[in-house]
Scaffold this motif. Structure first.
Motif, mmCIF file in Angstrom:
data_model
loop_
_atom_site.group_PDB
_atom_site.id
_atom_site.type_symbol
_atom_site.label_atom_id
_atom_site.label_comp_id
_atom_site.label_asym_id
_atom_site.label_seq_id
_atom_site.Cartn_x
_atom_site.Cartn_y
_atom_site.Cartn_z
ATOM 1 N N GLN A 122 0.830 -1.201 0.000
ATOM 2 C CA GLN A 122 0.000 0.000 0.000
ATOM 3 C C GLN A 122 0.870 1.259 0.000
ATOM 4 O O GLN A 122 0.593 2.218 -0.734
ATOM 5 C CB GLN A 122 -0.914 -0.001 1.221
ATOM 6 C CG GLN A 122 -1.962 -1.095 1.213
ATOM 7 C CD GLN A 122 -2.852 -1.031 2.441
ATOM 8 O OE1 GLN A 122 -3.305 0.030 2.848
ATOM 9 N NE2 GLN A 122 -3.107 -2.179 3.043
ATOM 10 N N THR A 243 -3.905 12.959 2.445
ATOM 11 C CA THR A 243 -4.228 11.647 3.006
ATOM 12 C C THR A 243 -4.768 10.696 1.945
ATOM 13 O O THR A 243 -5.686 11.032 1.201
ATOM 14 C CB THR A 243 -5.274 11.778 4.130
ATOM 15 O OG1 THR A 243 -4.754 12.651 5.133
ATOM 16 C CG2 THR A 243 -5.586 10.426 4.743
ATOM 17 N N ASP A 245 -6.118 6.751 1.989
ATOM 18 C CA ASP A 245 -6.454 5.566 2.778
ATOM 19 C C ASP A 245 -6.826 4.417 1.852
ATOM 20 O O ASP A 245 -7.594 4.593 0.896
ATOM 21 C CB ASP A 245 -7.631 5.840 3.724
ATOM 22 C CG ASP A 245 -7.210 6.642 4.942
ATOM 23 O OD1 ASP A 245 -6.033 6.527 5.341
ATOM 24 O OD2 ASP A 245 -8.049 7.379 5.496
ATOM 25 N N LYS A 247 -8.439 0.646 2.199
ATOM 26 C CA LYS A 247 -9.092 -0.273 3.125
ATOM 27 C C LYS A 247 -9.632 -1.471 2.360
ATOM 28 O O LYS A 247 -10.472 -1.328 1.468
ATOM 29 C CB LYS A 247 -10.232 0.431 3.867
ATOM 30 C CG LYS A 247 -9.763 1.534 4.811
ATOM 31 C CD LYS A 247 -10.922 2.157 5.565
ATOM 32 C CE LYS A 247 -10.445 3.249 6.507
ATOM 33 N NZ LYS A 247 -11.571 3.887 7.240
#
Length: 361
Positions: A122, A243, A245, A247
């Motif tokens: 990631q 940012t 993210d 998931k």
């Protein structure tokens, strides 16, 4: 009893005995089968796979699906009957257990390793994507892990930023080992660091770099050639300008790196990267955007096609294996870098199938 009847009865009993034996006889094999695919541009379990805050994003369409492989667990005892069935089943592959779990690796060890690789993939996907878009990313060398019982235990900690060793600047993780091995075992090695907590707080606040600290460690002796060691592994940590993210539950390993990176690029690019097409793919990715090979490529192409994919981004080193068994209706596209992949997607979005770099056996 007529001889014919006796013969048939005996044959039936023998067959039954063989079947029973096949069920109870265990063999050292494991099974791989196509796993689920997930669109990195969409949702998983009700939440976006990719979320970006602090930077303008753009609408996307189509699919950029990462692919997975299901494997039997480390503790699973496969029977002879199951192995034979797996060999005969077109969508499954039976492989030696040692191939998936080398050196007696346990289920817990495999899960932990996959989780660590997934986390690293990631980070590399974020770095590769932003570099592809020309967005600056700040890198720093950190203490990745501290070996238990080593001279560094209690002196250095995971996340500490390494600025220099013996006054020599550290610019890459490999610099640390080179500088330490200039010493002899028992000699002091001076590290200039920013403690992990202070570095993290400063990065979050966007503040100036905090003050450094000096830590002196007496080098230990490595097994084997006896060179000097302190007992740490150095790595790279990145500070992103906004940012990002990622998931995705119940997935491990590094093979989704390429598709995560492309999903980030698509969301940050005004142009629609896929043109609404259904594209799947696989491949590890490093910070420079280089795409690496993965395992289970044939299982992934099968899973992708079942999900509806028309194109499959294939690491160059996996091309020969993938091309030996291509599901009908799926076009394999050869890629070696994220730049290759984005250029291929431009052609796919325009329907320029003839101009795509293809995989050959």
């Amino acid at each position: 009893m007529p001889r014919r009847t006796a013969t048939m009865l005996a044959s039936t009993l023998v067959l039954f005995a063989l079947l029973c034996a096949g069920v109870f006889i265990k063999v050292p094999y494991s099974e791989m089968s196509p796993g689920p695919t997930v669109n990195t541009l969409g949702d998983s379990h009700g939440a976006p796979v990719l979320s970006i805050a602090g930077r303008k994003t753009y609408p996307t369409s189509g699919h950029l699906n990462m692919t997975t492989v299901r494997v039997t667990g480390a503790d699973y005892d496969m029977s002879l009957v199951e192995a034979v069935y797996g060999w005969l089943a077109g969508d499954n592959i039976v492989v030696p257990h040692e191939n998936l779990y080398p050196n007696g690796k346990t289920e817990a060890e495999s899960t932990q390793e996959n989780a660590e690789e997934f986390s690293q993939s990631q980070q590399s996907a974020k770095v590769a994507a932003l570099k592809q878009l020309g967005i600056p990313v700040t890198a720093r060398v950190i203490v990745s892990t501290v070996v238990k019982g080593s001279p560094a235990e209690g002196r250095l900690h995971a996340g500490d930023v390494i600025k220099s060793v013996d006054g020599a600047a550290v610019n890459a993780p490999e610099d640390v080992a080179k500088l330490v091995t200039l010493h002899k075992p028992g000699e002091p090695v001076e590290f200039t660091i920013v403690p992990a907590k202070e570095a993290t707080e400063a990065a979050k606040a966007g503040a100036a770099a905090p003050a450094t600290s000096k830590v002196t460690i007496n080098a230990g002796k490595a097994e084997g050639d006896g060179h000097a060691i302190v007992g740490i592994r150095a790595g790279t940590d990145h500070t992103f300008p906004f940012t990002i993210d990622i998931k995705l539950a119940d997935v491990g390993g590094p093979s989704a790196g390429l598709m995560f990176a492309l999903g980030i690029v698509d969301k940050l690019t005004p142009e629609d990267l896929t043109g609404g097409k259904f594209v799947a793919g696989t491949g590890t990715i490093d910070d420079t955007g280089k795409v690496g090979p993965i395992g289970g490529i044939q299982m992934k192409t099968i899973g992708a096609r079942k999900a509806g994919a028309e194109y499959f981004l294939t690491p160059a080193e996996n091309c020969a294996s993938a091309a030996s068994h291509v599901p009908d209706g799926l076009t394999l596209v050869k890629v070696s870098t994220i730049d290759d992949a984005t250029k291929a997607l431009e052609k796919i979005s325009k329907g320029d199938k003839a101009g795509l770099p293809s995989c050959t056996g």
